[in-house]
Design an enzyme around this catalytic site. Structure first.
Site, PDB file in Angstrom:
ATOM      1  N   GLU A   1       0.828  -1.212   0.000  1.00  0.00           N
ATOM      2  CA  GLU A   1       0.000   0.000   0.000  1.00  0.00           C
ATOM      3  C   GLU A   1       0.858   1.256   0.000  1.00  0.00           C
ATOM      4  OE1 GLU A   1      -3.037   0.297  -0.627  1.00  0.00           O
ATOM      5  OE2 GLU A   1      -3.539  -1.823  -0.581  1.00  0.00           O
TER       6      GLU A   1
ATOM      7  N   TYR B   1      -6.926   6.052   4.298  1.00  0.00           N
ATOM      8  CA  TYR B   1      -6.998   5.058   3.221  1.00  0.00           C
ATOM      9  C   TYR B   1      -6.159   3.820   3.567  1.00  0.00           C
ATOM     10  CZ  TYR B   1      -5.717   2.220  -0.574  1.00  0.00           C
ATOM     11  OH  TYR B   1      -5.471   1.091  -1.295  1.00  0.00           O
TER      12      TYR B   1
ATOM     13  N   ASP C   1      -9.392   5.576  -2.191  1.00  0.00           N
ATOM     14  CA  ASP C   1      -8.181   6.086  -2.827  1.00  0.00           C
ATOM     15  C   ASP C   1      -8.619   6.814  -4.104  1.00  0.00           C
ATOM     16  OD1 ASP C   1      -8.822   4.115  -4.629  1.00  0.00           O
ATOM     17  OD2 ASP C   1      -6.817   3.243  -4.725  1.00  0.00           O
TER      18      ASP C   1
END
Ligand code: SF4
Length: 356
Positions: free
Chosen positions: A54, A137, A155
């Site tokens: 991520e 997020y 996102d």
């Protein structure tokens, strides 16, 4: 339901979404089952690997991230391995991905997890969100993808899909628009954490491969019948964004300073590239009329930087953070990408000679 950060994270007691919304999620997940790309981070539920992917994927394209992700996990396979690594090596493995604050934050996050009594990241959104570099997020992504918690996420890809589904006229990069997106992400989320996990992944995938910027191929879209922008023909005008900031021009004057086969470099101290090697900044402006050996431009947030490199004489004494580096040691040093490209250009046979 409890409020965490800027959005709502629900407990399993939350009622299921209305039938119409469940239909949307069913259609979305069915599409995902037949269309999901096989990405390395989708083959794991390890919280560490999920966080690595991520953070790498923020600001960087999937195709670029894949080899970095695989290399990273070979060198730093878990929290402990990363926590114990020297920062210079961490930055070296990040070289080329840019935005090095992500690497430093990941390093600090690993140290924070490794220092916990059991050395593990718990399945707790609040603890995940408190890690360095983890925003709403990323916390949602780790909570959902690694732990199967019912956590919404937004996102850039999800924001585009949701703004179109809602036909949202608010700018998605302004507080009111963001609040509306997070509320919608929460509202659409199935009650079961494992199903919500698939739903989140499917929503991201739809934005990444089908509901693309511009004119998306809506006739192929599994959620077309729920899409307000499609119904009104506004999909090319959604999402709305705030006017772009004006690009600010900056100039960086650096020296190309050689001694035998060694090159003088210095370590950055500013927040942008802290700890990375770069060509030394010139202490004063180059002499009037002195042409640069080479120039290049590169973007940085809303700046456009012109890097100009001038031949310069070796200093009488090195400044703090400066070092001579032999050419065979350059490859192993963590260096900013624009400066590495410039250095490789100047080291090529036939490049302009450094005569100051
Ligand atoms: S119908 Fe078109 S605009 Fe709406 S979500 Fe699908 S691809 Fe995006």
């Amino acid at each position: 339901m409890s409020r965490l950060g800027s959005f709502m994270v629900s407990t399993p007691s939350i009622p299921s979404p209305p039938a119409a919304l469940a239909g949307l999620s069913d259609a979305l997940r069915e599409w995902f089952a037949g269309n999901a790309r096989d990405l390395p981070w989708r083959r794991t539920r390890d919280p560490y690997a999920t966080l690595v992917s991520e953070l790498m994927l923020q600001q960087t394209q999937v195709a670029t991230v894949i080899p970095y992700f695989e290399r990273w996990l070979r060198r730093f396979p878990d929290w402990t391995a990363l926590a114990g690594a020297p920062e210079a090596e961490v930055l070296k493995h990040w070289e080329g991905l840019g935005y090095y604050a992500r690497a430093r934050n990941l390093h600090r996050a690993a140290q924070a997890v490794a220092a916990r009594p059991d050395g593990k990241l718990p399945a707790d959104w609040t603890v995940i969100r408190a890690l360095p570099g983890v925003g709403d997020y990323t916390a949602g992504a780790v909570a959902s993808f690694a732990f199967g918690l019912r956590a919404p996420l937004v996102d850039a890809n999800v924001a585009r899909v949701l703004a179109r589904l809602m036909n949202l006229a608010e700018p998605v990069d302004a507080p009111a628009g963001l609040r509306a997106l997070w509320a919608e992400a929460e509202r659409l989320l199935p009650a079961d954490g494992e199903i919500a996990r698939e739903h989140n992944a499917a929503l991201m995938e739809l934005g990444a491969v089908l509901c693309r910027p511009g004119e998306p191929p809506c006739l192929l879209c599994p959620v077309r019948r729920w899409c307000a922008a499609y119904a009104r023909g506004t999909q090319a005008r959604r999402p709305v964004k705030r006017p772009r900031r004006r690009v600010v021009e900056l100039t960086e004057n650096c020296g190309w300073i050689r001694s035998g086969d060694r090159v003088l470099l210095e370590q950055s101290r500013g927040p942008r590239w802290k700890g990375l090697w770069r060509l030394p900044l010139l202490g004063r402006s180059p002499a009037a009329g002195q042409p640069p050996l080479a120039t290049a431009t590169y973007p940085f947030t809303h700046h456009r930087v012109t890097l100009r490199v001038f031949a310069a004489r070796p200093p009488r004494a090195l400044r703090e953070g400066q070092a001579w580096m032999a050419s065979d040691a350059l490859a192993a040093a963590a260096m900013t990408s624009p400066h590495r490209r410039m250095m490789e250009r100047l080291l090529q046979p036939g490049a302009p000679a450094p005569e100051a």
